[in-house]
Scaffold this motif. Structure first.
Motif, PDB file in Angstrom:
ATOM      1  N   TYR A  19       3.869  -3.994   1.045  1.00  0.00           N
ATOM      2  CA  TYR A  19       4.675  -4.601   0.273  1.00  0.00           C
ATOM      3  C   TYR A  19       6.123  -4.784   1.103  1.00  0.00           C
ATOM      4  O   TYR A  19       6.687  -3.700   1.076  1.00  0.00           O
ATOM      5  CB  TYR A  19       4.869  -4.408  -0.905  1.00  0.00           C
ATOM      6  CG  TYR A  19       5.636  -5.234  -1.959  1.00  0.00           C
ATOM      7  CD1 TYR A  19       5.196  -6.247  -2.331  1.00  0.00           C
ATOM      8  CD2 TYR A  19       7.055  -4.854  -1.946  1.00  0.00           C
ATOM      9  CE1 TYR A  19       6.074  -7.320  -3.042  1.00  0.00           C
ATOM     10  CE2 TYR A  19       7.768  -5.978  -2.864  1.00  0.00           C
ATOM     11  CZ  TYR A  19       7.237  -7.009  -3.410  1.00  0.00           C
ATOM     12  OH  TYR A  19       8.016  -7.939  -3.913  1.00  0.00           O
ATOM     13  N   ASN A  20       6.510  -6.013   1.345  1.00  0.00           N
ATOM     14  CA  ASN A  20       7.825  -6.244   1.938  1.00  0.00           C
ATOM     15  C   ASN A  20       8.949  -6.278   0.843  1.00  0.00           C
ATOM     16  O   ASN A  20       8.872  -7.745   0.308  1.00  0.00           O
ATOM     17  CB  ASN A  20       7.775  -7.279   2.907  1.00  0.00           C
ATOM     18  CG  ASN A  20       9.152  -7.389   3.623  1.00  0.00           C
ATOM     19  OD1 ASN A  20      10.002  -6.880   3.361  1.00  0.00           O
ATOM     20  ND2 ASN A  20       9.176  -8.527   4.519  1.00  0.00           N
ATOM     21  N   PRO A  21      10.013  -5.411   0.538  1.00  0.00           N
ATOM     22  CA  PRO A  21      10.700  -5.597  -0.400  1.00  0.00           C
ATOM     23  C   PRO A  21      11.832  -6.669   0.025  1.00  0.00           C
ATOM     24  O   PRO A  21      12.610  -6.983  -1.017  1.00  0.00           O
ATOM     25  CB  PRO A  21      11.327  -4.256  -0.709  1.00  0.00           C
ATOM     26  CG  PRO A  21      10.961  -3.504   0.487  1.00  0.00           C
ATOM     27  CD  PRO A  21       9.849  -4.094   1.319  1.00  0.00           C
ATOM     28  N   LYS A  41       4.959   5.017   4.217  1.00  0.00           N
ATOM     29  CA  LYS A  41       4.710   6.244   3.591  1.00  0.00           C
ATOM     30  C   LYS A  41       5.289   6.090   2.119  1.00  0.00           C
ATOM     31  O   LYS A  41       6.154   5.513   1.857  1.00  0.00           O
ATOM     32  CB  LYS A  41       5.506   7.338   4.076  1.00  0.00           C
ATOM     33  CG  LYS A  41       5.053   7.749   5.651  1.00  0.00           C
ATOM     34  CD  LYS A  41       3.652   7.775   5.822  1.00  0.00           C
ATOM     35  CE  LYS A  41       3.096   7.877   7.407  1.00  0.00           C
ATOM     36  NZ  LYS A  41       1.981   8.204   7.620  1.00  0.00           N
ATOM     37  N   GLY A  42       4.639   6.665   1.074  1.00  0.00           N
ATOM     38  CA  GLY A  42       5.213   6.731  -0.219  1.00  0.00           C
ATOM     39  C   GLY A  42       4.276   5.935  -1.193  1.00  0.00           C
ATOM     40  O   GLY A  42       3.087   5.811  -1.004  1.00  0.00           O
ATOM     41  N   SER A  43       4.665   5.323  -2.071  1.00  0.00           N
ATOM     42  CA  SER A  43       4.012   4.436  -3.000  1.00  0.00           C
ATOM     43  C   SER A  43       3.498   3.164  -2.658  1.00  0.00           C
ATOM     44  O   SER A  43       4.260   2.704  -1.666  1.00  0.00           O
ATOM     45  CB  SER A  43       4.989   4.340  -4.338  1.00  0.00           C
ATOM     46  OG  SER A  43       6.049   3.427  -4.095  1.00  0.00           O
ATOM     47  N   ARG A  44       2.573   2.693  -3.189  1.00  0.00           N
ATOM     48  CA  ARG A  44       1.857   1.329  -2.742  1.00  0.00           C
ATOM     49  C   ARG A  44       1.782   0.392  -3.701  1.00  0.00           C
ATOM     50  O   ARG A  44       1.749   0.981  -5.023  1.00  0.00           O
ATOM     51  CB  ARG A  44       0.578   1.813  -1.959  1.00  0.00           C
ATOM     52  CG  ARG A  44       0.702   2.235  -0.634  1.00  0.00           C
ATOM     53  CD  ARG A  44       1.262   1.475   0.460  1.00  0.00           C
ATOM     54  NE  ARG A  44       1.340   1.949   1.844  1.00  0.00           N
ATOM     55  CZ  ARG A  44       0.325   1.874   2.854  1.00  0.00           C
ATOM     56  NH1 ARG A  44      -0.476   0.795   2.610  1.00  0.00           N
ATOM     57  NH2 ARG A  44       0.307   2.231   4.090  1.00  0.00           N
ATOM     58  N   LEU A  45       1.083  -0.678  -3.877  1.00  0.00           N
ATOM     59  CA  LEU A  45       1.356  -1.676  -4.855  1.00  0.00           C
ATOM     60  C   LEU A  45      -0.303  -1.617  -5.188  1.00  0.00           C
ATOM     61  O   LEU A  45      -0.574  -1.199  -6.376  1.00  0.00           O
ATOM     62  CB  LEU A  45       1.430  -3.135  -4.590  1.00  0.00           C
ATOM     63  CG  LEU A  45       3.150  -3.466  -4.773  1.00  0.00           C
ATOM     64  CD1 LEU A  45       3.589  -4.719  -4.451  1.00  0.00           C
ATOM     65  CD2 LEU A  45       3.447  -2.826  -6.035  1.00  0.00           C
ATOM     66  N   GLU A  46      -1.092  -2.404  -4.422  1.00  0.00           N
ATOM     67  CA  GLU A  46      -2.527  -2.616  -5.293  1.00  0.00           C
ATOM     68  C   GLU A  46      -3.487  -2.364  -4.170  1.00  0.00           C
ATOM     69  O   GLU A  46      -4.722  -2.481  -4.281  1.00  0.00           O
ATOM     70  CB  GLU A  46      -2.622  -3.913  -5.780  1.00  0.00           C
ATOM     71  CG  GLU A  46      -3.388  -3.998  -7.259  1.00  0.00           C
ATOM     72  CD  GLU A  46      -4.825  -3.574  -7.089  1.00  0.00           C
ATOM     73  OE1 GLU A  46      -5.078  -2.729  -7.538  1.00  0.00           O
ATOM     74  OE2 GLU A  46      -5.648  -4.506  -6.569  1.00  0.00           O
ATOM     75  N   GLN A  47      -3.351  -2.044  -2.684  1.00  0.00           N
ATOM     76  CA  GLN A  47      -4.476  -1.934  -2.152  1.00  0.00           C
ATOM     77  C   GLN A  47      -3.726  -1.050  -0.718  1.00  0.00           C
ATOM     78  O   GLN A  47      -2.765  -1.151  -0.529  1.00  0.00           O
ATOM     79  CB  GLN A  47      -5.183  -2.742  -1.427  1.00  0.00           C
ATOM     80  CG  GLN A  47      -4.357  -3.793  -0.491  1.00  0.00           C
ATOM     81  CD  GLN A  47      -4.853  -4.971  -0.138  1.00  0.00           C
ATOM     82  OE1 GLN A  47      -5.583  -5.673  -1.124  1.00  0.00           O
ATOM     83  NE2 GLN A  47      -4.742  -5.573   1.180  1.00  0.00           N
ATOM     84  N   VAL A  48      -4.512  -0.451  -0.134  1.00  0.00           N
ATOM     85  CA  VAL A  48      -4.212   0.589   1.117  1.00  0.00           C
ATOM     86  C   VAL A  48      -5.150   0.393   1.965  1.00  0.00           C
ATOM     87  O   VAL A  48      -6.410   0.778   1.714  1.00  0.00           O
ATOM     88  CB  VAL A  48      -3.795   2.074   0.598  1.00  0.00           C
ATOM     89  CG1 VAL A  48      -3.192   2.711   1.815  1.00  0.00           C
ATOM     90  CG2 VAL A  48      -2.735   2.150  -0.430  1.00  0.00           C
TER      91      VAL A  48
END
Length: 525
Positions: free
Chosen positions: A245-247, A399-406
């Motif tokens: 996800y690109n913030p 690295k760290g949290s993701r949203l809905e898939q990896v």
């Protein structure tokens, strides 16, 4: 009697395996599933026998090559095949990442299979389908609220077709402004689904691909360097197909829009965003949702599907028609959009898919849709933090949290044990789990993409994690067991590695299979 250990999360599973021929091979000349009575003399007198009034060129010279088989054998055949299949209603289905496999409420299937839906015909007078048009129109309103777009078309049959339609709208928009020849470039990213670049290329655009910066995000400085008076548009998914996800997405869209380009958004999978963020606020001019992903209509073996295509006000005239409009209690089909790109498929779309999505949204409401995203993100991050602790597994890039898939990787496992992601895929079938190893773009080595939606509990995820952990252990201490899998499943390892890449080995229909089989016999003789 063997005592079952209920504390063990890895299931003792053995799938049914039938030596079941394909249905054409079960065919027996003269056998019938249904005997249809001949038309009565009174009916024949009034309307003929059903064939006599047809023009000669529409009447087949030979009967169609269809299997002749009794009802009970048809039932037996398909029940046996179902026992050899893993599917969303059978197992914990998080292994087909990027496809948002989730539970589809069975009540919605009841609606979709009703006789009223089955009897719909696209050539009906719109006065006779006011109920279905109302549902399409109201789903349009819900989609507008969810995305911030101003109008939706449900004609496109898939995400790729929606991307093609959006690329067509980009071209039509610039043609209307007299800039089509000048604006000949579409910008996308290396992480994005190949359909984004492919559909733009089909429309004649040169593709500019952005690569990641040192932090693993699409490089905004490369975007600034790429944007020019030649920029027609920018297409991206966010999260992208790799799960990133690109913030800073709003900065990206502003740069492109300030340069005169159109920004369009691949939201095939928006499961982690519902009720939290919208395409409009992210700066997009267009977006699409796959109803067969985010909105819980079944994939149905690849179709029928719907890519719900939404546009901002300025792009409404270019939409593929018809769209449903409402005026003084009457719903109508508007097929006269002034600058429409034209139809991208026959008629309006798939009403059963639209109905399922409409029912799903109505059942959840606004708060429920937001809860879907929150639970999906929670499930994904729980899975993420468990998977990266499994020996040999990693999650490249962010690295760290993701949203809905990896998009995870077994690269370390493969280098240390020789076990590949395809080996793990077949071994997962021994534990009654589906696991997909085809992940595009192929930027992650030895990939596996997992996507826990809101449908799955912590216990479901723990079961899936336990199976992966078990396979990792086997890979390090008994790799041949993984490489020779499956052992308990109906599937098998394909020995011929060029099977999927060699058109000479493809047989899409029974007729083509017979032709190729006969050709092979002639070559051998």
């Amino acid at each position: 009697m063997k005592k079952i250990n209920r504390d063990k999360k890895v299931r003792d599973f053995h799938q049914a395996k039938w030596d079941e021929p394909i249905i054409f091979e079960l065919s027996q000349p003269g056998e019938r599933g249904v005997s249809i009575p001949a038309a009565s003399p009174e009916i024949v007198k009034d309307v003929g026998n059903g064939i006599s009034d047809l023009p000669a060129h529409l009447i087949r010279k030979e009967a169609p090559m269809l299997p002749e088989i009794a009802q009970n054998r048809v039932l037996r055949h398909y029940l046996r095949l179902s026992q050899e299949t893993l599917g969303a209603d059978f197992n914990v289905e998080i292994g087909q990442g990027t496809c948002t496999m989730k539970y589809s409420p069975k009540i919605n299937e009841t609606f979709a299979k009703s006789s009223k839906m089955a009897s719909l015909h696209p050539m009906q007078d719109e006065r006779t389908v006011q109920g279905m048009l109302e549902i399409i129109y109201k789903l349009d309103l819900y989609m507008r609220e969810i995305s911030g777009m101003d109008y939706f078309s449900f004609q496109t049959g898939s995400g790729t077709q929606a991307l093609f339609a959006m690329a067509s709208i980009v071209r039509a928009y610039h043609e209307a402004n007299g800039e089509a020849d000048q604006r000949n470039e579409i910008i996308t990213t290396i992480f994005s689904h190949p359909s984004q670049a492919a559909t733009a290329a089909v429309k004649g655009y040169k593709i500019i691909t952005l690569h990641p910066d040192e932090d693993g995000f699409p490089d905004i400085n490369k975007l600034k360097a790429a944007v020019s008076e030649r920029t027609a548009g920018f297409v991206v998914a966010n999260p992208e197909d790799t799960g990133i996800y690109n913030p800073r997405i709003k900065e990206f869209t502003k740069i492109v829009r300030d340069a005169g380009g159109i920004c369009y958004y691949d939201q095939a999978n928006a499961n982690g965003l519902l009720g939290i963020t919208r395409a409009k606020e992210a700066g997009f001019d267009m977006c699409f949702f796959n109803l067969h992903k985010t909105f819980s209509t079944p994939h149905a073996c690849g179709g029928p599907a719907t890519g719900a295509l939404g546009v901002a006000e300025k792009l409404k005239p270019f939409l593929p028609g018809p769209i449903v409009e409402h005026n003084e209690g009457y719903y109508s089909l508007n097929d006269h959009l002034t600058k429409s790109i034209g139809k991208v498929r026959s008629f309006h779309g798939v009403p059963q898919t639209v109905l399922r999505a409409y029912a799903w949204i109505r059942a959840l409401g606004a708060d429920g849709l937001k809860a879907v995203a929150e639970v999906a993100v929670l499930n994904n991050n729980y899975l993420y933090h468990k998977i990266i602790k499994i020996r040999g597994a990693s999650a490249p890039y962010i690295k760290g949290s993701r949203l809905e898939q990896v998009r995870y990787s077994w690269d370390q496992l493969s280098k240390e044990t020789g076990v590949t992601t395809e080996d793990v895929q077949r071994r997962m079938a021994d534990f009654a789990h589906h696991y997909w190893s085809s992940h595009h773009p192929y930027v992650v080595p030895q990939p596996f993409t997992l996507e826990p939606t809101e449908s799955y509990s912590k216990a479901d995820l723990d079961e899936y994690i336990a199976s992966l952990t078990q396979i990792s252990y086997e890979a390090y201490y008994n790799p041949e067991k993984v490489k020779s899998a499956p052992h308990n499943s109906s599937i098998h390892k394909v020995d011929e590695q060029d099977y999927f890449d060699n058109p000479e080995k493809w047989a899409i229909t029974w007729r083509s299979y017979l032709k190729k089989a006969q050709k092979e016999v002639k070559v051998k003789n």
